[in-house]
Write a protein that holds these residues in place. Structure first.
Motif, PDB file in Angstrom:
ATOM      1  N   TYR A  46     -15.282 -15.436  16.435  1.00  0.00           N
ATOM      2  CA  TYR A  46     -15.254 -14.446  16.309  1.00  0.00           C
ATOM      3  C   TYR A  46     -14.183 -12.866  17.065  1.00  0.00           C
ATOM      4  CZ  TYR A  46     -18.270 -11.623  20.132  1.00  0.00           C
ATOM      5  OH  TYR A  46     -18.055 -11.235  20.994  1.00  0.00           O
ATOM      6  N   GLY A  83     -12.337  -7.057  14.973  1.00  0.00           N
ATOM      7  CA  GLY A  83     -11.962  -7.596  13.735  1.00  0.00           C
ATOM      8  C   GLY A  83     -13.363  -7.402  12.913  1.00  0.00           C
ATOM      9  N   ALA A  84     -12.630  -8.307  10.933  1.00  0.00           N
ATOM     10  CA  ALA A  84     -13.640  -8.157  10.342  1.00  0.00           C
ATOM     11  C   ALA A  84     -14.336  -9.949  10.578  1.00  0.00           C
ATOM     12  CB  ALA A  84     -13.610  -7.778   9.081  1.00  0.00           C
ATOM     13  N   GLU A  97     -17.195 -12.202   6.169  1.00  0.00           N
ATOM     14  CA  GLU A  97     -16.082 -10.820   6.735  1.00  0.00           C
ATOM     15  C   GLU A  97     -16.573  -9.528   6.806  1.00  0.00           C
ATOM     16  OE1 GLU A  97     -12.048 -10.109   5.703  1.00  0.00           O
ATOM     17  OE2 GLU A  97     -12.708 -11.916   4.874  1.00  0.00           O
ATOM     18  N   SER A 125     -15.719  -2.400   8.526  1.00  0.00           N
ATOM     19  CA  SER A 125     -16.139  -2.138   9.566  1.00  0.00           C
ATOM     20  C   SER A 125     -15.501  -3.382  10.319  1.00  0.00           C
ATOM     21  CB  SER A 125     -17.945  -2.309   9.138  1.00  0.00           C
ATOM     22  OG  SER A 125     -18.291  -3.232   8.689  1.00  0.00           O
ATOM     23  N   THR A 126     -16.005  -3.551  11.266  1.00  0.00           N
ATOM     24  CA  THR A 126     -15.518  -4.646  12.108  1.00  0.00           C
ATOM     25  C   THR A 126     -16.427  -4.644  12.839  1.00  0.00           C
ATOM     26  OG1 THR A 126     -14.809  -3.012  13.830  1.00  0.00           O
ATOM     27  CG2 THR A 126     -12.847  -3.696  12.318  1.00  0.00           C
ATOM     28  N   SER A 143     -21.572  -4.136  14.925  1.00  0.00           N
ATOM     29  CA  SER A 143     -21.003  -3.008  14.418  1.00  0.00           C
ATOM     30  C   SER A 143     -21.173  -1.468  14.573  1.00  0.00           C
ATOM     31  CB  SER A 143     -20.733  -3.570  12.541  1.00  0.00           C
ATOM     32  OG  SER A 143     -19.254  -2.383  11.999  1.00  0.00           O
ATOM     33  N   GLN A 202     -14.777   2.101  18.415  1.00  0.00           N
ATOM     34  CA  GLN A 202     -14.855   1.159  18.946  1.00  0.00           C
ATOM     35  C   GLN A 202     -15.411   1.123  20.219  1.00  0.00           C
ATOM     36  OE1 GLN A 202     -15.183  -2.396  18.817  1.00  0.00           O
ATOM     37  NE2 GLN A 202     -15.318  -2.358  16.044  1.00  0.00           N
TER      38      GLN A 202
END
Length: 610
Positions: A327, A331-332, A349, A353-354, A369, A402
């Motif tokens: 991952y 990123g998603a 995926e 959200s990521t 997440s 984040q």
């Protein structure tokens, strides 16, 4: 000269294992095996013998030996705590029985069980947190401030320290997790890049010039490759293997305890990340990030490519090495890799959200997440080719930005099937467990991470750990005076108390401890009948203490029954309550609440007869 304290332990040999062993079972056993217990003290950093002193962390080493065979016993798990020598202390056996019921040592003792959390905060402060103190006004037992945000962090259970690579790689700061004292190391070394190890792996330090060295032997340099070195521990927590890779190329897989190389490839391609398996194989992600490669220790150059379908920056593997997840933090997208098949079996995926971080327990994978406000759980038994990923969503109270850090916010709590999911903005660590794969239950438990905004959290276990057969070690901070180490093996009822003295001032700021006396009003307490129980609290001098109302929890030590009793103050000043015990055996009397300034020294045991 240091004289070890030696006592004999009666080890109960029982055919049927139960959760608690009462005195009536002990009396029925004819077969007994004697163990000798020996207590020594050592410096946690040098492991040299020392005498314990107040204000200084000291290592405790307990050696158990079967006096009949002269061999070390097998399969034991030792719990323990240190209590001050004082009149009114319950016996070792009673104290151990109370511990097995409440899972808590007496108030005012030094707890040697359970985990501590080391929280590195965004402002470069560090807090050491005891989750058992979560309901008190403060759950922090030590703290310190670093000079700038560190580049890397590791914890070492052997010395009970946290180690930080200083800003700009200018040496290492070590923090005592019990005293909060800071020390500086390797300030004259070339710039450093990483530190890793712990447990039996030893501590290893990486430099920006492609070399590494063991913490206790800085002149024993080993070349990995070219550029700054990054470490990765094995995905199997008990494995001693470490991997080191240099950012311009080079890979070294080695036994952290012995230094023996498993893979030595200084010309290995530059890597963005790797996951190390317990057999020495590595799942690598080159700098391009478009492919993962499975490299085997006998032929690291002949790797197997696994196309990912997106650009990955991180990869983590399950403890058994069967699955891995690649991952990119922030990123998603992610993919689940079946390492045995060397192929992607489930692409993932997220929507809206990521991903912040990914980790594994033995049977599950966890996805964090923070901007989505949830953790995702994948039951590894549900992973198979051609089958869509089944992710159970666990809400984490609220969404947040984040994080700055890309690791240390989703931490496995080995060997338990649990992880700690850290929400920096709420300063909370949520305890998640594998059972939440059913029903999408919200997390029921959390730990407050006060003192700053966490950027990374590490876990360290202060429990006795077996370092050699029959030899158990831990580290403690004990005030001055006369003490005894109380040991129990839990199931089976082995118990011992080992006396020792700590030089230095006696801690006079201990809790206001009280004792509890119990009188059932007759020669014995019968089962199956309503019984009036008379109770009285006393201070350390034996004087009675007036308490108007107390509710008691009364668990059985020989079954799963747990009762409650409310005791009210009578005109004569004593507390009285009525209860009916369902069956014979030992019971504990533990008050659920006392006036704020009073703390019961230990639970009281009551024997009920037929």
């Amino acid at each position: 000269m240091i004289h070890p304290a030696t006592r004999f332990i009666a080890a109960l040999v029982v055919a049927v294992i139960s959760l608690a062993v009462g005195p009536e079972i002990a009396g029925a056993q004819d077969a007994r095996a004697s163990l000798a217990a020996e207590l020594d003290f050592f410096d946690p950093e040098t492991h040299r013998p020392v005498r314990p002193e107040a204000g200084t962390a000291v290592g405790l080493r307990v050696s158990l030996t079967d006096v009949t065979t002269g061999r070390a016993p097998r399969g034991l798990t030792v719990a323990g705590w240190v209590r001050s020598k004082a009149q009114g202390n319950t016996s070792c056996e009673e104290a151990a029985q109370a511990f097995r019921v409440t899972a808590q040592p007496p108030v005012g003792s030094v707890d040697l069980n359970g985990i501590l959390l080391v929280s590195l905060n965004e402002d470069a402060s560090v807090g050491v947190i005891d989750p058992k103190l979560n309901l008190q006004s403060s759950n922090m037992i030590a703290a310190a401030n670093l000079d700038g945000s560190p580049l890397a962090m590791a914890v070492d259970v052997r010395s009970f320290r946290a180690l930080f690579v200083n800003a700009e790689g200018a040496g290492i700061s070590s923090l005592s997790l019990l005293t909060g004292a800071l020390k500086q190391h390797f300030e004259r070394q070339p710039p450093l890049s990483d530190v890793a190890g712990g447990n039996e792996r030893g501590i290893w330090v990486g430099r920006v010039d492609g070399h590494i060295f063991p913490f206790d032997a800085p002149d024993a340099l080993r070349r990995v490759g070219d550029g700054a070195v990054t470490f990765r521990k094995s995905s199997e927590p008990e494995s001693p293997l470490l991997a080191a890779f240099a950012d311009q190329g080079g890979l070294l897989v080695f036994d952290g305890a012995t230094g023996r190389a498993v893979v030595d490839a200084p010309q290995f391609e530059p890597l963005g990340d790797l996951a190390l398996l317990q057999d020495g194989s590595a799942i690598t992600v080159p700098v391009s990030g478009r492919v993962a490669r499975i490299a085997y220790p006998d032929a690291p150059g002949d790797s197997i490519d696994v196309p990912l379908g997106f650009k990955a920056r991180r990869v983590v593997a399950s403890p058994d090495g069967r699955y891995a997840i690649a991952y990119t933090p922030g990123g998603a997208a992610a993919v689940v890799i079946d390492v045995a098949r060397a192929e992607v079996v489930q692409p993932l995926e997220l929507t809206d959200s990521t991903l912040a971080e990914v980790t594994f327990t033995d049977d599950a994978a966890y996805l964090l997440s923070l901007d989505g406000g949830f953790a995702g759980l994948i039951d590894l038994s549900s992973v198979s080719p051609g089958r869509g990923a089944q992710i159970r969503k666990i809400d984490l109270a609220r969404k947040s930005a984040q994080p700055r850090s890309t690791e240390g916010l989703l931490v496995p709590l080995w060997p338990s099937p649990q992880v700690l999911a850290v929400s920096p903005e709420t300063q909370t660590g949520w305890l998640l467990h594998d059972d939440q794969a059913v029903g999408e239950m919200p997390p029921m438990d959390s730990v407050r991470l006060r003192g700053g905004v966490p950027s990374r959290v590490a876990v360290i276990d202060r429990s006795f750990r077996e370092t050699d057969p029959g030899v158990f070690e831990t580290v403690a901070l004990v005030p001055g005076g006369d003490h005894e180490l109380v040991l129990t093996t839990g199931i089976g009822g082995m118990t011992a108390c080992l006396d020792f003295r700590v030089r230095g001032p006696v801690d006079m700021q201990q809790a206001n401890l009280v004792t509890l006396s119990v009188d059932a009003g007759q020669g014995h307490v019968p089962a199956g009948k309503d019984v009036e129980i008379e109770l009285a609290f006393h201070d350390s001098s034996g004087n009675p203490i007036a308490v108007d109302r107390v509710e008691f929890l009364m668990p059985s030590l020989s079954s799963s029954w747990i009762g409650r009793m409310t005791a009210l103050r009578a005109p004569d000043g004593k507390l009285r309550g009525r209860v009916r015990f369902p069956h014979p055996g030992p019971y504990a009397l533990q008050p659920l609440a006392l006036p704020e300034n009073l703390h019961l020294k230990s639970a009281v045991l009551l024997e009920v007869s037929s």
